[in-house]
Design a protein around this motif. Structure first.
Motif, PDB file in Angstrom:
ATOM      1  N   UNK A   1      -6.871   1.894  10.120  1.00  0.00           N
ATOM      2  CA  UNK A   1      -5.642   1.459   9.463  1.00  0.00           C
ATOM      3  C   UNK A   1      -4.454   1.594  10.404  1.00  0.00           C
ATOM      4  N   UNK A   2      -3.485   0.730  10.228  1.00  0.00           N
ATOM      5  CA  UNK A   2      -2.225   0.877  10.936  1.00  0.00           C
ATOM      6  C   UNK A   2      -1.484   2.071  10.344  1.00  0.00           C
ATOM      7  N   UNK A   3      -0.608   2.665  11.142  1.00  0.00           N
ATOM      8  CA  UNK A   3       0.139   3.829  10.666  1.00  0.00           C
ATOM      9  C   UNK A   3       0.981   3.472   9.445  1.00  0.00           C
ATOM     10  N   UNK A   4       1.585   2.301   9.450  1.00  0.00           N
ATOM     11  CA  UNK A   4       2.393   1.874   8.311  1.00  0.00           C
ATOM     12  C   UNK A   4       1.537   1.743   7.060  1.00  0.00           C
ATOM     13  N   UNK A   5       0.336   1.208   7.197  1.00  0.00           N
ATOM     14  CA  UNK A   5      -0.562   1.091   6.048  1.00  0.00           C
ATOM     15  C   UNK A   5      -0.963   2.465   5.517  1.00  0.00           C
ATOM     16  N   UNK A   6      -1.189   3.414   6.414  1.00  0.00           N
ATOM     17  CA  UNK A   6      -1.520   4.772   5.974  1.00  0.00           C
ATOM     18  C   UNK A   6      -0.384   5.357   5.162  1.00  0.00           C
ATOM     19  N   UNK A   7       0.835   5.206   5.639  1.00  0.00           N
ATOM     20  CA  UNK A   7       1.986   5.737   4.907  1.00  0.00           C
ATOM     21  C   UNK A   7       2.155   5.066   3.549  1.00  0.00           C
ATOM     22  N   UNK A   8       2.043   3.754   3.538  1.00  0.00           N
ATOM     23  CA  UNK A   8       2.241   3.035   2.282  1.00  0.00           C
ATOM     24  C   UNK A   8       1.117   3.304   1.296  1.00  0.00           C
ATOM     25  N   UNK A   9      -0.113   3.401   1.772  1.00  0.00           N
ATOM     26  CA  UNK A   9      -1.230   3.703   0.871  1.00  0.00           C
ATOM     27  C   UNK A   9      -1.115   5.117   0.332  1.00  0.00           C
TER      28      UNK A   9
ATOM     29  N   UNK B   1      13.005  -2.423   8.946  1.00  0.00           N
ATOM     30  CA  UNK B   1      13.131  -2.431   7.487  1.00  0.00           C
ATOM     31  C   UNK B   1      12.519  -3.693   6.899  1.00  0.00           C
ATOM     32  N   UNK B   2      12.706  -4.821   7.565  1.00  0.00           N
ATOM     33  CA  UNK B   2      12.154  -6.089   7.084  1.00  0.00           C
ATOM     34  C   UNK B   2      10.630  -6.044   7.064  1.00  0.00           C
ATOM     35  N   UNK B   3      10.034  -5.520   8.137  1.00  0.00           N
ATOM     36  CA  UNK B   3       8.565  -5.439   8.225  1.00  0.00           C
ATOM     37  C   UNK B   3       8.024  -4.513   7.143  1.00  0.00           C
ATOM     38  N   UNK B   4       8.670  -3.365   6.936  1.00  0.00           N
ATOM     39  CA  UNK B   4       8.208  -2.411   5.925  1.00  0.00           C
ATOM     40  C   UNK B   4       8.294  -3.020   4.534  1.00  0.00           C
ATOM     41  N   UNK B   5       9.398  -3.692   4.240  1.00  0.00           N
ATOM     42  CA  UNK B   5       9.559  -4.300   2.919  1.00  0.00           C
ATOM     43  C   UNK B   5       8.533  -5.401   2.677  1.00  0.00           C
ATOM     44  N   UNK B   6       8.259  -6.216   3.688  1.00  0.00           N
ATOM     45  CA  UNK B   6       7.261  -7.279   3.539  1.00  0.00           C
ATOM     46  C   UNK B   6       5.867  -6.698   3.328  1.00  0.00           C
ATOM     47  N   UNK B   7       5.541  -5.659   4.082  1.00  0.00           N
ATOM     48  CA  UNK B   7       4.213  -5.039   3.951  1.00  0.00           C
ATOM     49  C   UNK B   7       4.071  -4.363   2.593  1.00  0.00           C
ATOM     50  N   UNK B   8       5.127  -3.709   2.163  1.00  0.00           N
ATOM     51  CA  UNK B   8       5.115  -3.039   0.858  1.00  0.00           C
ATOM     52  C   UNK B   8       4.927  -4.073  -0.257  1.00  0.00           C
ATOM     53  N   UNK B   9       5.586  -5.209  -0.106  1.00  0.00           N
ATOM     54  CA  UNK B   9       5.474  -6.277  -1.098  1.00  0.00           C
ATOM     55  C   UNK B   9       4.052  -6.832  -1.137  1.00  0.00           C
ATOM     56  N   UNK B  10       3.428  -6.985   0.039  1.00  0.00           N
ATOM     57  CA  UNK B  10       2.075  -7.530   0.070  1.00  0.00           C
ATOM     58  C   UNK B  10       1.062  -6.519  -0.483  1.00  0.00           C
ATOM     59  N   UNK B  11       1.343  -5.238  -0.376  1.00  0.00           N
ATOM     60  CA  UNK B  11       0.407  -4.231  -0.886  1.00  0.00           C
ATOM     61  C   UNK B  11       0.482  -4.066  -2.405  1.00  0.00           C
TER      62      UNK B  11
ATOM     63  N   UNK C   1      -4.453  -4.641  -1.378  1.00  0.00           N
ATOM     64  CA  UNK C   1      -4.533  -3.185  -1.223  1.00  0.00           C
ATOM     65  C   UNK C   1      -5.975  -2.741  -0.980  1.00  0.00           C
ATOM     66  N   UNK C   2      -6.909  -3.286  -1.745  1.00  0.00           N
ATOM     67  CA  UNK C   2      -8.313  -2.931  -1.556  1.00  0.00           C
ATOM     68  C   UNK C   2      -8.837  -3.406  -0.200  1.00  0.00           C
ATOM     69  N   UNK C   3      -8.394  -4.584   0.215  1.00  0.00           N
ATOM     70  CA  UNK C   3      -8.815  -5.109   1.509  1.00  0.00           C
ATOM     71  C   UNK C   3      -8.318  -4.195   2.637  1.00  0.00           C
ATOM     72  N   UNK C   4      -7.101  -3.704   2.519  1.00  0.00           N
ATOM     73  CA  UNK C   4      -6.534  -2.803   3.525  1.00  0.00           C
ATOM     74  C   UNK C   4      -7.288  -1.483   3.537  1.00  0.00           C
ATOM     75  N   UNK C   5      -7.595  -0.943   2.369  1.00  0.00           N
ATOM     76  CA  UNK C   5      -8.276   0.350   2.291  1.00  0.00           C
ATOM     77  C   UNK C   5      -9.698   0.288   2.842  1.00  0.00           C
ATOM     78  N   UNK C   6     -10.324  -0.898   2.852  1.00  0.00           N
ATOM     79  CA  UNK C   6     -11.693  -1.040   3.356  1.00  0.00           C
ATOM     80  C   UNK C   6     -11.748  -1.109   4.874  1.00  0.00           C
ATOM     81  N   UNK C   7     -10.610  -1.333   5.527  1.00  0.00           N
ATOM     82  CA  UNK C   7     -10.583  -1.408   6.980  1.00  0.00           C
ATOM     83  C   UNK C   7     -11.022  -0.086   7.585  1.00  0.00           C
TER      84      UNK C   7
END
Length: 81
Positions: free
Chosen positions: A58-66, A33-43, A49-55
């Motif tokens: 993608x990590x599975x968590x990034x796919x879900x959050x995007x 939960x801590x990792x998801x909340x931190x990643x969600x906050x950074x996105x 967000x644009x930097x992540x989408x250009x990769x």
């Protein structure tokens, strides 16, 4: 080795091994939960967000959050917290 009383869940959860397992699961869930909340906050930052989408990969968590950010529709894992 198979231990007959542990075959029944309620006995296992009352045993020392069952309590240790439950404590370990709780720790893992809190960390997740801590990792998801931190990643969600950074996105929430558009540049991040644009930097992540250009990769390329993608990590599975990034796919879900995007996907959640793009559609604002229902998701799973408690709507990715």
């Amino acid at each position: 080795m198979w231990y007959l009383p542990y075959h029944f869940d309620f006995i296992y959860w009352l045993s020392r091994d069952g309590r240790r397992f439950q404590k370990a699961c709780d720790i893992v869930h809190l960390q997740t939960e801590k990792v998801i909340k931190e990643r969600k906050k950074s996105l929430k930052d558009e540049r991040e967000l644009e930097k992540i989408k250009k990769k390329r990969h993608l990590d599975f968590l990034d796919i879900l959050l995007c996907a959640k950010v793009d559609t604002e529709g229902p998701c799973f894992i408690s709507h990715v917290l």
